[in-house]
Design a protein around this motif. Structure first.
Motif, PDB file in Angstrom:
ATOM      1  N   GLU A  55       0.865  -1.177   0.000  1.00 24.82           N
ATOM      2  CA  GLU A  55       0.000   0.000   0.000  1.00 24.82           C
ATOM      3  C   GLU A  55       0.905   1.232   0.000  1.00 24.82           C
ATOM      4  O   GLU A  55       1.391   1.663   1.045  1.00 24.82           O
ATOM      5  CB  GLU A  55      -0.917  -0.005   1.219  1.00 24.82           C
TER       6      GLU A  55
ATOM      7  N   GLY B 230      -1.720   3.904  -3.271  1.00 24.12           N
ATOM      8  CA  GLY B 230      -2.704   2.860  -3.461  1.00 24.12           C
ATOM      9  C   GLY B 230      -2.050   1.491  -3.440  1.00 24.12           C
ATOM     10  O   GLY B 230      -0.838   1.353  -3.245  1.00 24.12           O
TER      11      GLY B 230
ATOM     12  N   ALA C  65      -9.751  -3.662  -4.513  1.00 21.33           N
ATOM     13  CA  ALA C  65      -9.085  -2.763  -3.567  1.00 21.33           C
ATOM     14  C   ALA C  65      -8.881  -1.376  -4.174  1.00 21.33           C
ATOM     15  O   ALA C  65      -9.095  -1.156  -5.366  1.00 21.33           O
ATOM     16  CB  ALA C  65      -7.735  -3.361  -3.158  1.00 21.33           C
ATOM     17  N   ASN C  66      -8.427  -0.453  -3.337  1.00 21.41           N
ATOM     18  CA  ASN C  66      -8.088   0.896  -3.785  1.00 21.41           C
ATOM     19  C   ASN C  66      -6.715   0.835  -4.471  1.00 21.41           C
ATOM     20  O   ASN C  66      -5.685   1.050  -3.846  1.00 21.41           O
ATOM     21  CB  ASN C  66      -8.058   1.858  -2.596  1.00 21.41           C
TER      22      ASN C  66
END
Length: 150
Positions: A25, A33, A115-116
């Protein structure tokens, strides 16, 4: 005709264990992201050594036998080119630990798709996962970026 161009070469590696992948991340202001670990190839460094080093620096894992599976590339406004070499491997050892590049953790590949994701990661993931794709290419047309999977 001069065929020489200035190129920045980077890498990214999908470390996987079955349907689970190691993600990072990113918290960088320029690129944030969920993505895969990776980074710059240093001058004089082999591409394979660079991806092994980058994965270790960002995750604490020592990978082996990374396989080149695709690229992402584009030309910048100054005429230089930027390339990201995509690797994948399921061979690793060590203790997982995050770095200042961002938190690292394991995630199911299907969950990653929801997911982001970091900018462009959705299409990069296609190159990592589909045998018939090998390049994610950007170019400008009428001052607008166009991206193509090949």
């Amino acid at each position: 005709m001069n065929r020489t161009e200035v190129v920045t070469i980077t890498n990214m590696c999908m470390v996987y264990d079955g349907n689970t992948v190691l993600v990072q991340e990113k918290t960088d202001d320029d690129y944030c992201g969920v993505t895969f670990p990776g980074g710059h190839v240093e001058k004089g460094e082999s591409f394979t050594d660079a991806v092994i080093r980058e994965v270790f620096e960002e995750t604490g894992l020592r990978i082996s036998s990374p396989v080149l599976c695709g690229i992402k590339d584009w030309s910048n406004d100054d005429g230089s080119r930027y390339m990201v070499l995509f690797y994948k491997t399921n061979k690793y050892e060590g203790k997982l630990s995050s770095s200042n590049e961002g938190e690292v953790y394991w995630m199911e590949i299907d969950d990653m798709k929801k997911a982001n994701l970091a900018d462009g990661m959705e299409k990069m993931l296609e190159v990592f996962l589909k045998e018939n794709l090998s390049e994610y290419f950007f170019y400008k047309e009428n001052n607008k970026w166009v991206d193509v999977l090949k």
